[in-house]
Write a protein that holds these residues in place. Structure first.
Motif, PDB file in Angstrom:
ATOM      1  N   GLY A 145       0.808  -1.219   0.000  1.00 14.09           N
ATOM      2  CA  GLY A 145       0.000   0.000   0.000  1.00 14.09           C
ATOM      3  C   GLY A 145       0.840   1.267   0.000  1.00 14.09           C
ATOM      4  N   LEU A 146       1.994   1.196   0.604  1.00 12.86           N
ATOM      5  CA  LEU A 146       2.857   2.382   0.698  1.00 12.86           C
ATOM      6  C   LEU A 146       3.867   2.465  -0.450  1.00 12.86           C
ATOM      7  N   GLY A 147       3.901   1.435  -1.274  1.00 12.67           N
ATOM      8  CA  GLY A 147       4.874   1.420  -2.361  1.00 12.67           C
ATOM      9  C   GLY A 147       6.298   1.238  -1.860  1.00 12.67           C
ATOM     10  N   ILE A 148       6.428   0.508  -0.748  1.00 13.18           N
ATOM     11  CA  ILE A 148       7.756   0.198  -0.215  1.00 13.18           C
ATOM     12  C   ILE A 148       8.156  -1.187  -0.713  1.00 13.18           C
ATOM     13  N   ARG A 165       4.337   9.736   2.386  1.00 14.23           N
ATOM     14  CA  ARG A 165       3.722   8.577   1.713  1.00 14.23           C
ATOM     15  C   ARG A 165       2.436   8.160   2.407  1.00 14.23           C
ATOM     16  N   LEU A 166       2.506   8.095   3.745  1.00 13.59           N
ATOM     17  CA  LEU A 166       1.308   7.701   4.492  1.00 13.59           C
ATOM     18  C   LEU A 166       0.153   8.638   4.178  1.00 13.59           C
ATOM     19  N   LYS A 167       0.427   9.942   4.302  1.00  6.54           N
ATOM     20  CA  LYS A 167      -0.640  10.940   4.094  1.00  6.54           C
ATOM     21  C   LYS A 167      -1.248  10.804   2.699  1.00  6.54           C
ATOM     22  N   ASP A 222      10.280  12.016   7.219  1.00  6.32           N
ATOM     23  CA  ASP A 222       9.469  12.933   6.392  1.00  6.32           C
ATOM     24  C   ASP A 222       8.896  12.189   5.190  1.00  6.32           C
ATOM     25  N   GLU A 223       9.771  11.376   4.546  1.00  7.95           N
ATOM     26  CA  GLU A 223       9.320  10.649   3.360  1.00  7.95           C
ATOM     27  C   GLU A 223       8.229   9.639   3.719  1.00  7.95           C
ATOM     28  N   GLY A 224       8.432   8.945   4.842  1.00  7.68           N
ATOM     29  CA  GLY A 224       7.454   7.950   5.281  1.00  7.68           C
ATOM     30  C   GLY A 224       6.116   8.598   5.592  1.00  7.68           C
ATOM     31  N   ALA A 265       8.622   1.270  12.260  1.00  8.92           N
ATOM     32  CA  ALA A 265       8.038   2.523  12.775  1.00  8.92           C
ATOM     33  C   ALA A 265       8.932   3.709  12.444  1.00  8.92           C
ATOM     34  N   ASN A 266      10.241   3.479  12.497  1.00 12.13           N
ATOM     35  CA  ASN A 266      11.170   4.589  12.277  1.00 12.13           C
ATOM     36  C   ASN A 266      11.296   4.968  10.809  1.00 12.13           C
TER      37      ASN A 266
END
Lengths: 293, 313
Positions: free
Chosen positions: A28-31, A133-135, A128-130, A122-123
């Motif tokens: 979902g996050l494209g990770i 992406r979430l938002k 900022d990038e994480g 979590a970290n």
């Protein structure tokens, strides 16, 4: 975002829902998580009880595997995270020790240089990038859900090895909950020990520790507890019926893995995240979920 | 102006503890202890606490600030201010308060005494002192820095629920003698320390490392005692069996065999212990949470086995 995923043992065993939900959250996050299938167990601090150089060599081998891929290493377990960081500290603070361990690794074709960073899931979300992406990718804000964080000792202490800003009073998980639209619940026990490491040695003390944390979270108004540590999850969820008896209180509070909460906000269904495989029913969370927008 | 919210207690006047706020301008560079002294000397002479050296040497002024044990003389007061410019000061935890910030250390000292904090040898004393090489001393150097302030004891998560636990300070002191090249009771010591309430009851929470104002850092010392206990063959307890089962599992497959560890930790002949595993086992089974029965190895497990062999494990 591409990382080497250090799965840890428990996400492959007693908490397989953690692995399932980690994959969904990453999708979902494209990770891009590259599973480290040849990495050995971190030792959970227990292998170190027998031999600290053995534990450090096995962990240095895992670092070397991530380095070979040119990736930072991500954990999904507070215990793995803390134990790996301790090994990293031991290796970085003593060049002779590092040399000795590299000598042992060399026969297996591994070499530890210290180029990969070691981060808990979590970290990487809390960067900022994480957070961006979430938002951007939230499809179902968790509005109205009151969430109590349970950090797990090893990501906080010793504070010198922690990636959280203020390990005595961290806000990293709560910041993530807010971005997901949930309401964080702050309660004193959120940084305490769940008691799992001594459940085989002193079960009553272990379950009382877990019980005190659960009562604290419930009395602070939480709908659920969210943890980044599958070992905490085992004590808080799997032993909850026994904790109930011990504490002589009739309560029930679902315990989620952090990737499950993230993936719920990304639009995945509780079923897709194996939330029906928990010992404590997660029905009250399902009822509070809004439709995917 | 800062607010010092201090937990007060004087059973001769009021049976229950209560909080009292004191307003004080924190002088530049003042420690928490400087401020507490200022409150006592200028605002309320009845405020009671322990203090002596003001240099983080004597270990007298341990108290909780904002929920965590600290040496008051070692902490800059301004670093403790919360967003409301308040510092909450309370007595150390896990010990009974006597008056205000003074707690009863008797259980703490009883436990330190229980680990026999003195050298035990078979020979009569030599004419001069019993010497050690620098390398031998290095093994007990960290533990010997403990100033018995009680900070670790105060914040220990196990002691909050089980007062039979010896606690971090006593166990760190135990390492001071278990690791002493001159002591001749190593086996006897680690056997006693492996009993319930001893080393294996430590929950690895790391609070003691965090609160320790010195390099003593009890959790790491406890792990050193565990290693000696295993090495000395003191295996007849759940903690040692757990560690050995864990290591065996990683050695054979590179990962943890979660189905075997609980059984092996309890011991195959420990019927009562094994029975205790049944409820959790059934719950896990019903929810399909039981780890896979066929335990798979990690890829390249041969290399892991080689490392074990090379390190003589």
């Amino acid at each position: 975002m591409k990382f080497a995923l250090f799965t840890g043992c428990v996400s492959q065993g007693a908490t397989r829902e953690l692995m399932v939900s980690t994959k969904k959250a990453a999708e979902g996050l494209g990770i891009d998580f590259v599973e480290m299938k040849s990495a050995a167990c971190c030792g959970a601090g227990v292998v170190g009880e027998k031999s600290s150089i053995l534990a450090d060599t096995l962990n240095a081998r895992s670092f070397a595997i991530a380095e070979k891929q040119g990736l930072d290493l991500v954990t999904i377990c507070s215990t793995c995270q803390g134990v790996l960081k301790k090994t990293e500290c031991n290796l970085k603070s003593d060049p002779e020790y590092k040399k000795k361990i590299n000598h042992i690794l060399s026969e297996g074709g591994h070499q530890y240089d210290g180029t990969s960073r070691i981060k808990h899931f979590a970290n990487i979300l809390a960067t900022d990038e994480g957070m961006t992406r979430l938002k951007e990718r939230i499809k179902r804000p968790l509005t109205g859900l009151k969430v109590a964080a349970f950090y797990g000792c090893y990501v906080l202490r010793p504070s010198g090895l922690s990636d959280f800003d203020n390990p005595d009073n961290p806000t990293g998980l709560e910041d993530i909950f807010e971005v997901l639209g949930a309401t964080p619940v702050y309660y004193p026990s959120r940084t305490k020990c769940c008691g799992f490491p001594i459940v085989m040695m002193n079960k009553t003390a272990s379950l009382e520790m877990a019980g005190n944390a659960l009562v604290d979270a419930i009395e602070s108004g939480a709908d659920c507890v969210v943890t980044g540590c599958p070992l905490c999850h085992l004590n808080l969820d799997s032993y909850q019926p026994e904790i109930d008896k011990l504490m002589q209180k009739k309560y029930s509070i679902p315990i989620l893995h952090l990737p499950q909460l993230v993936a719920l906000a990304l639009g995945y269904s509780p079923k897709e995240l194996d939330m029906d495989k928990h010992i404590v029913s997660t029905l009250n969370i399902k009822r509070k979920l809004h439709p995917v927008g | 102006m800062a607010t010092f919210r201090i937990k007060r207690y004087n059973p001769e006047i009021k049976p229950e503890p209560y909080y009292e706020d004191f307003q004080l301008e924190i002088p530049e560079g003042a420690t928490l202890l400087d401020c507490i002294n200022q409150i006592k000397w200028t605002l309320d002479g009845t405020l009671t606490y322990r203090m002596s050296c003001r240099s983080a040497i004597c270990g007298s002024c341990g108290m909780k600030a904002n929920g965590h044990a600290q040496l008051a003389c070692q902490k800059q007061a301004t670093s403790l201010l919360d967003k409301n410019d308040t510092i909450t000061v309370e007595p150390l935890g896990n010990m009974e308060p006597v008056k205000d910030l003074v707690v009863d250390f008797e259980p703490f000292w009883d436990k330190v005494n229980k680990i026999k904090p003195y050298l035990q040898t078979d020979d009569s004393p030599p004419k001069k002192e019993r010497t050690q090489s620098p390398d031998q001393f290095h093994l007990i150097d960290d533990a010997s820095t403990c100033i018995m302030c009680g900070n670790c004891y105060s914040d220990c998560n196990v002691l909050e629920v089980d007062d039979k636990f010896l606690g971090p300070a006593a166990l760190a002191k135990a390492q001071r003698f278990v690791g002493d090249s001159r002591d001749e009771r190593t086996l006897e010591r680690v056997t006693e320390l492996s009993e319930p309430g001893g080393i294996w009851d430590c929950t690895h929470c790391g609070e003691c490392v965090e609160r320790c104002p010195k390099p003593a850092q009890p959790f790491y010392r406890i792990k050193e005692v565990m290693a000696v206990a295993l090495e000395q063959g003191v295996h007849n307890n759940n903690g040692a069996r757990h560690a050995l089962s864990f290591v065996k599992s990683v050695k054979s497959s590179g990962r943890l065999n979660e189905n075997m560890i609980p059984v092996e930790s309890m011991g195959y002949f420990n019927i009562k212990g094994l029975m205790e595993l049944i409820p959790i086992g059934l719950r896990m089974l019903l929810k399909r949470k039981i780890p896979p029965i066929i335990h798979k190895s990690i890829e390249d497990v041969k290399d892991v086995k080689r490392i074990f062999k090379e390190l003589g494990q």
